[in-house]
Design a protein around this motif. Structure first.
Motif, PDB file in Angstrom:
ATOM      1  N   ALA A 133      33.349  34.778  48.362  1.00 25.10           N
ATOM      2  CA  ALA A 133      33.588  35.073  49.773  1.00 25.10           C
ATOM      3  C   ALA A 133      34.722  36.074  49.960  1.00 25.10           C
ATOM      4  O   ALA A 133      35.163  36.298  51.079  1.00 25.10           O
ATOM      5  CB  ALA A 133      33.905  33.782  50.523  1.00 25.10           C
ATOM      6  N   GLN A 134      35.176  36.673  48.870  1.00 25.06           N
ATOM      7  CA  GLN A 134      36.284  37.623  48.908  1.00 25.06           C
ATOM      8  C   GLN A 134      37.473  37.094  49.691  1.00 25.06           C
ATOM      9  O   GLN A 134      37.912  37.695  50.674  1.00 25.06           O
ATOM     10  CB  GLN A 134      35.808  38.964  49.484  1.00 25.06           C
ATOM     11  N   PRO A 135      38.019  35.976  49.245  1.00 22.38           N
ATOM     12  CA  PRO A 135      39.155  35.394  49.964  1.00 22.38           C
ATOM     13  C   PRO A 135      40.379  36.294  49.843  1.00 22.38           C
ATOM     14  O   PRO A 135      40.594  36.907  48.800  1.00 22.38           O
ATOM     15  CB  PRO A 135      39.386  34.056  49.255  1.00 22.38           C
ATOM     16  N   LEU A 183      30.989  41.328  53.188  1.00 18.25           N
ATOM     17  CA  LEU A 183      30.602  39.927  53.261  1.00 18.25           C
ATOM     18  C   LEU A 183      31.568  39.045  54.037  1.00 18.25           C
ATOM     19  O   LEU A 183      31.218  37.954  54.448  1.00 18.25           O
ATOM     20  CB  LEU A 183      30.476  39.353  51.847  1.00 18.25           C
ATOM     21  N   SER A 215      35.254  32.034  42.423  1.00 13.95           N
ATOM     22  CA  SER A 215      36.312  31.991  43.432  1.00 13.95           C
ATOM     23  C   SER A 215      36.310  33.220  44.322  1.00 13.95           C
ATOM     24  O   SER A 215      36.960  33.237  45.359  1.00 13.95           O
ATOM     25  CB  SER A 215      37.686  31.906  42.764  1.00 13.95           C
ATOM     26  N   LEU A 216      35.588  34.258  43.893  1.00 15.90           N
ATOM     27  CA  LEU A 216      35.660  35.530  44.625  1.00 15.90           C
ATOM     28  C   LEU A 216      34.427  35.804  45.476  1.00 15.90           C
ATOM     29  O   LEU A 216      34.328  36.860  46.088  1.00 15.90           O
ATOM     30  CB  LEU A 216      35.854  36.687  43.634  1.00 15.90           C
ATOM     31  N   LEU A 251      36.407  32.536  37.758  1.00 13.58           N
ATOM     32  CA  LEU A 251      37.064  33.479  38.657  1.00 13.58           C
ATOM     33  C   LEU A 251      36.024  34.131  39.573  1.00 13.58           C
ATOM     34  O   LEU A 251      36.246  34.259  40.778  1.00 13.58           O
ATOM     35  CB  LEU A 251      37.812  34.537  37.831  1.00 13.58           C
ATOM     36  N   GLU A 261      30.110  42.609  37.465  1.00 14.32           N
ATOM     37  CA  GLU A 261      31.517  42.932  37.493  1.00 14.32           C
ATOM     38  C   GLU A 261      32.295  42.180  36.406  1.00 14.32           C
ATOM     39  O   GLU A 261      33.261  42.693  35.850  1.00 14.32           O
ATOM     40  CB  GLU A 261      32.063  42.578  38.866  1.00 14.32           C
ATOM     41  N   THR A 292      42.535  45.729  45.573  1.00 15.74           N
ATOM     42  CA  THR A 292      41.628  45.699  46.726  1.00 15.74           C
ATOM     43  C   THR A 292      42.260  45.014  47.924  1.00 15.74           C
ATOM     44  O   THR A 292      41.601  44.813  48.935  1.00 15.74           O
ATOM     45  CB  THR A 292      40.313  44.974  46.397  1.00 15.74           C
ATOM     46  N   GLY A 293      43.509  44.607  47.793  1.00 18.01           N
ATOM     47  CA  GLY A 293      44.212  44.069  48.955  1.00 18.01           C
ATOM     48  C   GLY A 293      44.420  42.569  48.938  1.00 18.01           C
ATOM     49  O   GLY A 293      44.998  42.009  49.866  1.00 18.01           O
ATOM     50  N   SER A 294      43.927  41.888  47.892  1.00 13.98           N
ATOM     51  CA  SER A 294      44.121  40.439  47.840  1.00 13.98           C
ATOM     52  C   SER A 294      45.548  40.095  47.437  1.00 13.98           C
ATOM     53  O   SER A 294      46.250  40.917  46.856  1.00 13.98           O
ATOM     54  CB  SER A 294      43.173  39.811  46.815  1.00 13.98           C
ATOM     55  N   ARG A 336      35.407  45.108  50.468  1.00 14.40           N
ATOM     56  CA  ARG A 336      35.919  43.911  51.113  1.00 14.40           C
ATOM     57  C   ARG A 336      35.181  43.554  52.402  1.00 14.40           C
ATOM     58  O   ARG A 336      35.076  42.398  52.769  1.00 14.40           O
ATOM     59  CB  ARG A 336      37.408  44.137  51.416  1.00 14.40           C
ATOM     60  N   ARG A 347      43.106  44.440  39.366  1.00 15.46           N
ATOM     61  CA  ARG A 347      42.121  45.071  40.244  1.00 15.46           C
ATOM     62  C   ARG A 347      41.994  44.311  41.567  1.00 15.46           C
ATOM     63  O   ARG A 347      41.788  44.884  42.623  1.00 15.46           O
ATOM     64  CB  ARG A 347      40.756  45.132  39.545  1.00 15.46           C
ATOM     65  N   LEU A 348      42.100  42.974  41.466  1.00 21.03           N
ATOM     66  CA  LEU A 348      42.014  42.157  42.671  1.00 21.03           C
ATOM     67  C   LEU A 348      43.070  42.560  43.679  1.00 21.03           C
ATOM     68  O   LEU A 348      42.800  42.699  44.877  1.00 21.03           O
ATOM     69  CB  LEU A 348      42.256  40.687  42.318  1.00 21.03           C
ATOM     70  N   ARG A 350      24.865  39.044  45.843  1.00 19.12           N
ATOM     71  CA  ARG A 350      26.269  38.836  45.501  1.00 19.12           C
ATOM     72  C   ARG A 350      26.409  38.308  44.071  1.00 19.12           C
ATOM     73  O   ARG A 350      27.315  38.696  43.328  1.00 19.12           O
ATOM     74  CB  ARG A 350      26.861  37.816  46.494  1.00 19.12           C
ATOM     75  N   ARG A 354      35.896  22.259  42.822  1.00 25.03           N
ATOM     76  CA  ARG A 354      35.538  23.457  43.557  1.00 25.03           C
ATOM     77  C   ARG A 354      34.875  23.104  44.884  1.00 25.03           C
ATOM     78  O   ARG A 354      35.169  23.716  45.906  1.00 25.03           O
ATOM     79  CB  ARG A 354      34.629  24.362  42.731  1.00 25.03           C
ATOM     80  N   MET A 391      34.799  47.952  41.821  1.00 22.71           N
ATOM     81  CA  MET A 391      35.176  46.712  42.516  1.00 22.71           C
ATOM     82  C   MET A 391      34.394  46.606  43.820  1.00 22.71           C
ATOM     83  O   MET A 391      33.875  47.573  44.348  1.00 22.71           O
ATOM     84  CB  MET A 391      36.677  46.765  42.789  1.00 22.71           C
TER      85      MET A 391
END
Lengths: 334, 268
Positions: free
Chosen positions: A160-162, B7, A157-158, A154, A130, A192-194, B4, A188-189, A123, B106, B1
């Protein structure tokens, strides 16, 4: 008001009457927010308006003094652990380990999020690639530029793909190129559905990115709507133009009022013209007309309404300078 | 990208003990990485044992025990305890510094056990105690200290000191959590540390002190720890002092761990 029980699936964030008091400063003073899923929602306001405090409350970093909020239908007070699994937060101040490298930072956050050693490594490589950080991956963050830090922040923060991402002033202090790269990333975020909730001091940024905007001032939401709704309530851009020959001012004014279909064209004795414009096309027509009448211009600019003007229009007062700085300091120290 | 679904884990309501331990270990790993990146952090645990052992032995050796060789069995266990406990102050100052950095925000926003950053810091610091212990004993050996208890008992004595220092570090961790600045943590901790390490039998036999002072010295847990270490290392015997020390530090943990955790939770 919407009843959360009947349309619970629509909102990523529902906040009602959020209040946060620090000493005798009401940093957040009754904020209501409804953020639809899958959208970019902009919270616009000057320093110290309560933007950061609101985000910190929604991200469970601060307990509200009053009010309630739900993230994907989970109460931030009662189910903070669940809420933390659904949101990623990128703060105004880089929240990564300065003395560690980008790779080490991402691996530690990944491991904390429960990824196996192998997955964490994979990851990390993915995210570094990316966000164009692969080359700098082994350098300590201390040596990163502001833009690289934000990108790493950023990326962290991504992991875990929140489904919901809070971005607190993601481009403040960035150069224009880095800023537009950040904007692309944010778009782009959402693709992807966020859902993205971002705060900004720049009307331009909210304009570029957000589907809906809440204007916040002194801890309260003073206007809310789509970008277009808000803009039409804010008035239009204005044209600023300097004539080469000030003697031509009267005729230039006449032409301008005819072409722009307004009677509010103002020309100073020095030949400096200011006029409201509803449509950029009109400027072309005006310039052509000037050319036909042999009127030459020395300089020309079109200015969008500034945040100051927005505030003046909505609140009846400008961006408050003095208390502004105080609040910002207080917010920082929280 | 990214994709989803690869993970995303289903949201969980609670953390298991295993997850909490794994997260604490990750936080400890983070501290170790930071030590590796800034090895100057280890200056104190490297030089303090060397300098203090040399200084105290040669300054006080003749006066207290007649000569240096006779003083070594008294001073080495004493200085071992003093040095390692002093090292544990760093736990508090570093915790304060760490909590003031952006990265802590964080950690707070991550779905991890609230206790993990604290537990990780305390865990990683045992490496500092280990370094200080090994260096002090080695320094003593170079100067001619030959403990009669043998290697295994010396190792046990070292382990005892490390365990006790870890327990005592909870006190300083508590100050680290409640204080405003790292330097104030240092200040408060020193104020506590000096009396409890010097008003003990670590450097000077208690019998040579005035009566009223002996009263304090004899109940001071540090004295019991020093005696336990001396008996273990010098004669290979285990006695009530060892039990007293362990009970003493257990009480410290029982009081300060909950206090620290509670203050920490409120802060975060």
């Amino acid at each position: 008001m919407n009843n959360p029980k009947t349309i619970e699936s629509r909102w990523a964030v529902e906040a009602k009457g959020l209040v946060k008091v620090f000493g005798d400063n009401r940093a957040v003073d009754g904020v209501d927010l409804l953020v639809p899923k899958g959208s970019i929602y902009g919270v616009l306001g000057p320093n110290g308006a309560g933007k950061t405090t609101t985000i910190r409350i929604l991200a469970t970093l601060l307990r509200p003094t009053a009010g309630e909020a739900r993230i994907f239908d989970h109460d931030i007070r009662k189910e903070p652990h669940l809420v933390r699994q659904l949101v990623g937060v990128t703060g105004q101040y880089a929240s990564v380990d300065e003395s560690l490298s980008a790779t080490e930072n991402l691996i530690i956050f990944s491991r904390l999020l429960g990824l196996s050693r192998k997955d964490a490594r994979r990851r990390t490589v993915e995210l570094l690639e990316e966000f164009h950080l692969t080359e700098a991956a082994r350098r300590p963050i201390k040596k990163f530029s502001g833009g690289m830090r934000r990108r790493l922040d950023l990326a962290a923060s991504l992991i875990a793909q929140p489904p919901l991402i809070f971005l607190d002033e993601p481009t403040t202090g960035l150069d224009p190129l880095t800023r537009s790269q950040m904007w692309d990333t944010i778009r782009r975020l959402v693709a992807t559905g966020s859902t993205v909730l971002l705060t900004t001091q720049y009307l331009d940024e909210a304009d570029q990115l957000a589907d809906r905007i809440a204007v916040i001032d002194r801890g309260r939401v003073v206007a809310e709507g789509t970008v277009d709704e808000l803009k039409s309530s804010l008035g239009t851009s204005s044209l600023h133009l300097q004539l080469q020959d000030a003697a031509l001012s009267p005729i230039a004014q006449q032409i301008a009022e005819k072409m722009l279909l307004v009677d509010a064209v103002f020309i100073s004795p020095e030949g400096r013209m200011t006029a409201p414009i509803a449509d950029a096309e009109q400027v072309t027509d005006l310039l052509l007309a000037f050319r036909q009448h042999n009127i030459h211009t020395a300089s020309l600019s079109v200015q969008k309404p500034t945040l100051d003007e927005v505030f003046l229009t909505i609140t009846g007062h400008g961006v408050p300078d003095d208390e502004n700085d105080d609040n910002a300091l207080q917010e920082m120290s929280q | 990208m990214m994709t989803r679904d690869t993970l995303s884990m289903p949201p969980r309501r609670n953390l298991s003990l295993g997850q909490t331990i794994q997260q604490s270990l990750t936080m400890a790993y983070r501290t170790l990485l930071k030590i590796r990146r800034t090895p100057e952090q280890l200056m104190d645990v490297t030089f303090q044992p060397i300098i203090f052992t040399l200084m105290f032995t040669y300054i006080f050796g003749g006066a207290i025990a007649g000569n240096v060789q006779h003083y070594l069995p008294i001073i080495i266990p004493g200085i071992l305890v003093q040095t390692v406990i002093t090292t544990s102050i760093v736990t508090g100052t570093q915790l304060r510094e760490d909590m003031d950095t952006g990265v802590f925000d964080r950690f707070k926003a991550l779905p991890i056990a609230r206790i993990a950053p604290l537990a990780g810091a305390l865990l990683a610091d045992t490496i500092r105690y280990l370094i200080a212990t090994v260096l002090t004993i080695s320094m003593g050996y170079i100067m001619g200290y030959r403990p009669q208890g043998g290697l295994s008992h010396v190792a046990m004595a070292g382990l005892l000191v490390i365990v006790c220092a870890w327990a005592i570090s909870w006190i300083f961790a508590f100050f680290g959590v409640i204080a405003r600045t790292a330097s104030s943590v240092q200040g408060i901790s020193m104020l506590i540390l000096f009396p409890i390490t010097f008003l003990s039998n670590a450097f000077v036999p208690a019998e040579t002190m005035p009566h009223w002072l002996q009263g304090f010295v004899n109940v001071n847990p540090v004295s019991h720890l020093v005696t336990a270490v001396r008996d273990l290392a010098n004669t290979g015997t285990v006695n009530s002092n060892l039990v007293t020390s362990l009970v003493g530090v257990a009480v410290i943990v029982a009081i300060f761990a909950p206090l620290t955790v509670r203050a920490y939770m409120r802060r975060t």
